[in-house]
Write a protein that holds these residues in place. Structure first.
Motif, mmCIF file in Angstrom:
data_model
loop_
_atom_site.group_PDB
_atom_site.id
_atom_site.type_symbol
_atom_site.label_atom_id
_atom_site.label_comp_id
_atom_site.label_asym_id
_atom_site.label_seq_id
_atom_site.Cartn_x
_atom_site.Cartn_y
_atom_site.Cartn_z
ATOM 1 N N LEU A 105 0.784 -1.144 0.271
ATOM 2 C CA LEU A 105 0.320 0.276 -0.208
ATOM 3 C C LEU A 105 0.686 1.311 0.068
ATOM 4 C CD1 LEU A 105 -2.646 0.848 0.039
ATOM 5 C CD2 LEU A 105 -2.661 0.807 2.716
ATOM 6 N N GLU A 141 -8.354 -2.925 6.649
ATOM 7 C CA GLU A 141 -7.168 -2.662 5.443
ATOM 8 C C GLU A 141 -8.206 -1.205 5.146
ATOM 9 O OE1 GLU A 141 -5.631 -6.163 7.412
ATOM 10 O OE2 GLU A 141 -7.774 -5.940 5.998
ATOM 11 N N MET A 147 -7.128 1.824 6.462
ATOM 12 C CA MET A 147 -5.593 1.849 6.359
ATOM 13 C C MET A 147 -5.656 2.575 4.442
ATOM 14 S SD MET A 147 -3.407 -1.364 7.530
ATOM 15 C CE MET A 147 -4.235 -1.811 9.755
ATOM 16 N N ARG A 148 -5.924 1.740 3.636
ATOM 17 C CA ARG A 148 -5.919 3.024 2.399
ATOM 18 C C ARG A 148 -6.778 4.087 2.841
ATOM 19 N NH1 ARG A 148 -9.922 3.928 -1.777
ATOM 20 N NH2 ARG A 148 -11.023 3.706 -1.668
ATOM 21 N N TYR A 169 -6.752 4.663 9.348
ATOM 22 C CA TYR A 169 -6.856 3.779 10.784
ATOM 23 C C TYR A 169 -5.885 3.945 11.571
ATOM 24 C CZ TYR A 169 -6.795 -1.170 13.510
ATOM 25 O OH TYR A 169 -6.751 -1.782 14.582
ATOM 26 N N GLN A 178 -2.184 3.204 12.044
ATOM 27 C CA GLN A 178 -1.126 2.219 11.166
ATOM 28 C C GLN A 178 -0.130 2.835 11.475
ATOM 29 O OE1 GLN A 178 -4.190 4.173 8.340
ATOM 30 N NE2 GLN A 178 -2.755 4.281 6.123
ATOM 31 N N PRO A 231 0.044 -4.026 3.857
ATOM 32 C CA PRO A 231 -1.143 -4.288 4.915
ATOM 33 C C PRO A 231 -1.318 -5.856 5.025
ATOM 34 C CG PRO A 231 -2.180 -3.873 2.567
ATOM 35 C CD PRO A 231 -0.741 -3.607 3.085
ATOM 36 N N TYR A 245 -3.970 -7.620 8.418
ATOM 37 C CA TYR A 245 -4.057 -8.240 9.849
ATOM 38 C C TYR A 245 -3.963 -9.663 10.376
ATOM 39 C CZ TYR A 245 -5.752 -4.772 13.907
ATOM 40 O OH TYR A 245 -6.097 -4.336 14.669
ATOM 41 N N LYS A 265 -1.711 -7.859 12.751
ATOM 42 C CA LYS A 265 -1.453 -6.447 11.845
ATOM 43 C C LYS A 265 -1.849 -5.961 10.723
ATOM 44 C CE LYS A 265 -1.715 -3.066 15.142
ATOM 45 N NZ LYS A 265 -1.898 -1.654 16.269
ATOM 46 N N VAL A 266 0.141 -5.735 10.367
ATOM 47 C CA VAL A 266 -0.153 -5.150 9.080
ATOM 48 C C VAL A 266 1.098 -6.250 8.489
ATOM 49 C CG1 VAL A 266 -0.138 -2.885 9.384
ATOM 50 C CG2 VAL A 266 2.364 -4.203 9.569
ATOM 51 N N TRP A 314 -0.586 -9.650 3.639
ATOM 52 C CA TRP A 314 -1.340 -9.796 2.377
ATOM 53 C C TRP A 314 0.354 -10.504 1.718
ATOM 54 C CZ3 TRP A 314 -4.731 -5.630 0.478
ATOM 55 C CH2 TRP A 314 -6.356 -5.461 1.168
#
Length: 361
Positions: A29, A66, A69-70, A74, A77, A84, A86, A113-114, A117
């Motif tokens: 991200l 997410e 976040m984007r 968040y 973050q 990202p 979680y 949390k991050v 992905w």
């Protein structure tokens, strides 16, 4: 010559050499972007250090976090860019010094949390929770962050009891759908807000639905529970938190765990949460026997990591057991490959699907 030892050594060498040529895939991200602004990148497979292990991701999810976040919304973050994700479920492929080597090959879940992905994720071994046999990676993934959140709010924060009545906002959402099922399994009466198209599914779970898009949720709740409800679980924030507080019965508990109503707002991302915290402190000072909490899944980790991990392991184990018993169901809305994370995020944000959008390698 010990041919068994030679064979084992050769296999180990081949495995090590193969690992050096492998590449990991991760979704980055880069900043405040539309879903299609996500970047798919290749990088080296991480090497575990002391106390660490590497998980080959089999399933990771798209949660509301997410989506926030984007947008840069968040609460805590990290700075952009970051990966990202979680939570995740996968197989342990390598272990570092101080970690039992027999963990390799086992399926585990982790709350991160991050970073989820990605095809390969480096985690502290103490944060990995083994997934019981009989559950697929995708099934387990649907109840990691959502299940822990629901279980802890219901049983640790609100401490509900059989025969009580609760109101769950967003009863068809990721956390809400798990929460209502856990509540029903505990003998609790549930009123749940959702759009009309989800009402039949909620009724099948034994939930009394309220359409939050039409009518007055507070008035309808008072009709269903004239004396008030014993607990309200509110992810909406804003004005909804105030209404939720006034719906409590004497001795009732408000559990706020988000500010979804401010997802698309501009300005400070901390302010909506700080407002909720201020209100909970004020309400808890009132001598009326009701309590208000802002739930944070990471609360207590900085003060006592061992206690935090033990509680998380215990609660996720309870959730997995409930899933195995059929008390909760794994609702998978869609499964898409990691390379299609942008499509998965857009689908999750569309509000047109029921259940968890899951990413696979």
């Amino acid at each position: 010559m010990n041919t068994d030892h030679l064979t084992q050594t050769t296999q180990t060498t081949q495995t090590f050499q193969a690992s050096q040529t492998l590449q990991a895939t991760q979704v980055v991200l880069p900043g405040v972007v539309a879903p299609e602004g996500l970047q798919v990148m290749r990088t080296a497979v991480p090497e575990p250090g002391p106390g660490q292990l590497v998980i080959a991701m089999e399933a990771t999810g798209v949660s509301f976090a997410e989506q926030q976040m984007r947008r840069g919304r968040y609460y805590d973050q990290p700075p952009f860019p970051f990966v990202p994700g979680y939570d995740l479920v996968g197989r342990v492929v390598s272990t570092g010094p101080g970690v039992a080597p027999d963990l390799a090959g086992r399926r585990v879940a982790a709350l991160v949390k991050v970073g989820g992905w990605a095809s390969h994720v480096l985690v502290d071994a103490k944060d990995a929770v083994e997934v019981p046999e009989g559950l697929s990676a995708a099934q387990a993934e649907t109840v990691v962050v959502n299940g822990i959140t629901a279980w802890q709010m219901l049983h640790r924060t609100a401490r509900v009891r059989a025969g009580q009545t609760v109101l769950v906002h967003g009863a068809s959402g990721g956390v809400g759908s798990v929460l209502v099922q856990l509540a029903r399994a505990a003998g609790v009466k549930v009123i749940g807000t959702a759009s009309a198209r989800h009402h039949e599914a909620l009724r099948e779970l034994g939930v009394t639905p309220i359409d939050y898009r039409v009518g007055n949720v507070a008035a309808r709740t008072r009709e269903l529970a004239p004396g008030g409800v014993d607990a309200v679980f509110d992810h909406v924030g804003g004005r909804s938190v105030i209404d939720s507080w006034h719906l409590l019965a004497p001795g009732g508990t408000l559990v706020s765990y988000g500010s979804a109503s401010t997802r698309d707002d501009s300005g400070s991302k901390q302010l909506p949460v700080l407002k909720i915290l201020a209100r909970t402190w004020l309400w808890n000072a009132l001598p009326n026997g009701r309590r208000a909490h802002f739930y944070n899944i990471w609360a207590g980790r900085a003060l006592n990591q061992d206690r935090f991990r033990a509680r998380l392991r215990s609660d996720l184990t309870e959730v997995f057991a409930a899933l195995q018993r059929g008390e909760i169901t794994a609702r998978i809305a869609a499964q898409l490959p990691l390379a299609k994370a942008a499509e998965a995020l857009a689908l999750a944000e569309s509000g047109t699907v029921t259940g968890k959008v899951v990413l696979t390698p």
